[in-house]
Design a protein around this motif. Structure first.
Motif, PDB file in Angstrom:
ATOM      1  N   LYS A   1       0.840  -1.203   0.000  1.00 10.11           N
ATOM      2  CA  LYS A   1       0.000   0.000   0.000  1.00 10.11           C
ATOM      3  C   LYS A   1       0.873   1.251   0.000  1.00 10.11           C
ATOM      4  N   THR A   2       0.460   2.234  -0.767  1.00 12.23           N
ATOM      5  CA  THR A   2       0.929   3.610  -0.626  1.00 12.23           C
ATOM      6  C   THR A   2      -0.246   4.431  -0.129  1.00 12.23           C
ATOM      7  N   ILE A   3      -0.083   5.093   0.995  1.00  9.41           N
ATOM      8  CA  ILE A   3      -1.109   5.991   1.543  1.00  9.41           C
ATOM      9  C   ILE A   3      -0.516   7.385   1.485  1.00  9.41           C
ATOM     10  N   VAL A   4      -1.096   8.255   0.665  1.00  7.28           N
ATOM     11  CA  VAL A   4      -0.478   9.550   0.386  1.00  7.28           C
ATOM     12  C   VAL A   4      -1.532  10.650   0.421  1.00  7.28           C
ATOM     13  N   GLY A   5      -1.217  11.743   1.096  1.00  2.24           N
ATOM     14  CA  GLY A   5      -2.115  12.876   1.133  1.00  2.24           C
ATOM     15  C   GLY A   5      -2.094  13.665  -0.159  1.00  2.24           C
TER      16      GLY A   5
ATOM     17  N   VAL B   1       4.481  18.151   5.188  1.00  9.70           N
ATOM     18  CA  VAL B   1       3.529  17.926   4.093  1.00  9.70           C
ATOM     19  C   VAL B   1       3.663  19.019   3.035  1.00  9.70           C
ATOM     20  N   GLY B   2       3.242  18.671   1.819  1.00  6.92           N
ATOM     21  CA  GLY B   2       3.252  19.620   0.712  1.00  6.92           C
ATOM     22  C   GLY B   2       4.625  19.950   0.206  1.00  6.92           C
ATOM     23  N   LYS B   3       5.624  19.127   0.493  1.00 13.53           N
ATOM     24  CA  LYS B   3       7.015  19.445   0.130  1.00 13.53           C
ATOM     25  C   LYS B   3       7.601  18.433  -0.839  1.00 13.53           C
ATOM     26  N   ILE B   4       6.777  17.591  -1.418  1.00 13.97           N
ATOM     27  CA  ILE B   4       7.309  16.591  -2.353  1.00 13.97           C
ATOM     28  C   ILE B   4       6.779  16.833  -3.757  1.00 13.97           C
TER      29      ILE B   4
ATOM     30  N   ASN C   1       3.111  12.233   3.164  1.00 11.01           N
ATOM     31  CA  ASN C   1       2.442  13.508   2.915  1.00 11.01           C
ATOM     32  C   ASN C   1       1.111  13.634   3.651  1.00 11.01           C
ATOM     33  N   LEU C   2       1.053  13.124   4.881  1.00  7.94           N
ATOM     34  CA  LEU C   2      -0.163  13.184   5.693  1.00  7.94           C
ATOM     35  C   LEU C   2       0.091  13.964   6.974  1.00  7.94           C
TER      36      LEU C   2
END
Length: 323
Positions: A101-105, A320-323, A129-130
């Motif tokens: 699984k990849t769980i990504v915001g 978060v928000g940095k990728i 990213n959560l």
């Protein structure tokens, strides 16, 4: 022996990549959006260190979730899957995550509140990213699991640990996370009596994390050897930074310590001393800590950033928000 109670880019880091294309599809009444033929989320630039090779849900379907019911269905699916979290997922208890699984915001919108994620007896999981806040237990618990990458999250206010890794888990990278408003931050190895399961395991790379006012366990290590604490920024740490105990071997390398009275030491609480080697760290209003013993060689290739530049790199890139 101490007893208490209490973007320069590395090759292959996530800083080199971006979260990918939006899922195209219709949102169902259940709060999920099924993927059709659109590209998968690129949570990708592979992790460095012990978690290298973790691919999560790559190759599987992609689904976007907006509520807890849809989230649980997606992360517990037996199939490889990329789960995009768009909105706040309110959990009441630790939620099991299945393998692959990849769980990504999505952007900065992906949030998990109330409880956390239980990565137990699985392999190949990415959590990325959560924003985690206010868990009634751990924010992220990892046990009996391999190939896990925990990356670019914001974690605060967990009742227990922010990221706890234990019970024979190994080959894990924890990177580019910001943890704050947290007492017990990152535990590696849960018990002094668990040598039979943990010896030879608990191999973890912690790189480019921002330990922002976290009080203790940054990390606190049992048995794992080597454990690599590389290029992290420690700011305003309360009780202590890194502790090596119970036959652990920890390399503390290229980190930036600021306003941290107790940067690293051997032994903690009732746990006996492990080994710790410190190399090329940068200290600002902080004192060099306690070292001793030897640490196994790091078995992977890497390039350490000069410690003096780590603060700027991490504060610009972690969370978060940095990728």
């Amino acid at each position: 022996m101490r007893r208490t109670s209490a973007r320069f880019t590395l090759a292959g880091t996530a800083a080199a990549s971006a979260v990918a294309l939006a899922v195209i599809g219709a949102t169902t009444a259940s709060g999920s959006t099924a993927a059709q033929s659109e590209p998968a989320v690129a949570a990708a630039a592979a992790p460095i260190g012990f978690g290298a090779g973790t691919t999560g849900g790559a190759g599987g379907s992609t689904v976007t979730v907006t509520n807890a019911a849809a989230f649980k269905t997606a992360v517990q699916s037996s199939s490889a899957q990329i789960v995009r979290v768009n909105g706040t997922i309110a959990l009441t208890s630790m939620t099991k995550v299945a393998s692959n699984k990849t769980i990504v915001g999505v952007g900065t919108a992906g949030r998990i509140t109330g409880s956390g994620l239980n990565v137990a007896s699985v392999n190949n999981v990415i959590i990325q990213n959560l924003t985690f806040s206010g868990s009634n237990d751990d924010a992220i618990n990892v046990q009996y699991s391999t190939k896990v990458w925990i990356d670019h999250n914001d974690i605060s206010g967990a009742n227990d640990g922010a990221v706890d890794i234990k019970r024979a888990s190994t080959n894990i990278t924890v990177s580019w996370n910001r943890t704050h408003d947290q007492d017990k931050n990152m535990l590696l190895g849960h018990s002094d009596s668990n040598s039979s399961e943990d010896s030879g395991k608990l191999k973890v790379t912690y790189d480019h994390n921002w330990f922002d006012g976290t009080n203790q366990r940054n990390p606190r290590v049992r048995f794992g050897n080597p454990v690599h604490v590389l290029n992290n920024y420690f700011s305003d740490i309360g009780s202590y930074g890194v502790a090596s105990t119970e036959n652990a071997g920890v390399l503390v390398e290229g980190n930036y310590f600021e306003n941290t009275e107790d940067t690293y030491h051997l032994g903690e609480g009732d746990s006996d001393a492990g080994s710790l080697v410190a190399r090329n760290n940068h200290l600002v209003n902080s004192s060099a800590g306690q070292t001793g013993g030897s640490v196994a060689s790091i078995p992977y290739s890497y390039t350490a950033q000069s410690a003096s530049g780590v603060k700027a790199t991490v504060t610009a890139g972690a969370g978060v928000g940095k990728i």
